[in-house]
Design a protein around this motif. Sequence first.
Motif, PDB file in Angstrom:
ATOM      1  N   LEU A 106       0.820  -1.212   0.000  1.00 56.11           N
ATOM      2  CA  LEU A 106       0.000   0.000   0.000  1.00 56.11           C
ATOM      3  C   LEU A 106       0.855   1.265   0.000  1.00 56.11           C
ATOM      4  O   LEU A 106       0.527   2.242  -0.680  1.00 56.11           O
ATOM      5  N   VAL A 139       0.656   4.271  -2.846  1.00 57.91           N
ATOM      6  CA  VAL A 139       0.274   5.663  -2.566  1.00 57.91           C
ATOM      7  C   VAL A 139       1.440   6.632  -2.662  1.00 57.91           C
ATOM      8  O   VAL A 139       1.222   7.837  -2.682  1.00 57.91           O
ATOM      9  N   LEU A 181      -6.269   5.571  -2.748  1.00 52.07           N
ATOM     10  CA  LEU A 181      -7.098   4.450  -2.300  1.00 52.07           C
ATOM     11  C   LEU A 181      -8.462   4.445  -2.970  1.00 52.07           C
ATOM     12  O   LEU A 181      -9.007   3.379  -3.268  1.00 52.07           O
ATOM     13  N   THR A 190     -10.311   1.500  -5.553  1.00 53.41           N
ATOM     14  CA  THR A 190     -11.645   0.934  -5.382  1.00 53.41           C
ATOM     15  C   THR A 190     -12.592   1.323  -6.503  1.00 53.41           C
ATOM     16  O   THR A 190     -13.773   0.995  -6.444  1.00 53.41           O
TER      17      THR A 190
END
Length: 76
Positions: A22, A26, A38, A42
Amino acid sequence: MTRLRPVNLFLLLTVTSIAALLIAIVSGSAGLSVADSLSALTGGGTDQSRSLVLSLRLPRALTAFSVGGLLAVAGV
């Protein structure tokens, strides 16, 4: 120093691996916030952030993750 049980060690390594993946997704030179990155993962966010994350950062992070794992298996 106490030894970790194998189950606890596996959970710790899994959480650490997911966190590293992650962080790789990012982080970057473009001014994209964590929330934007994030949300692009999604399916939300702007077209520019979605393109940046899904076309550049995610493949780069997955490639680095898999190459690191393969080098570890090879014993390098």
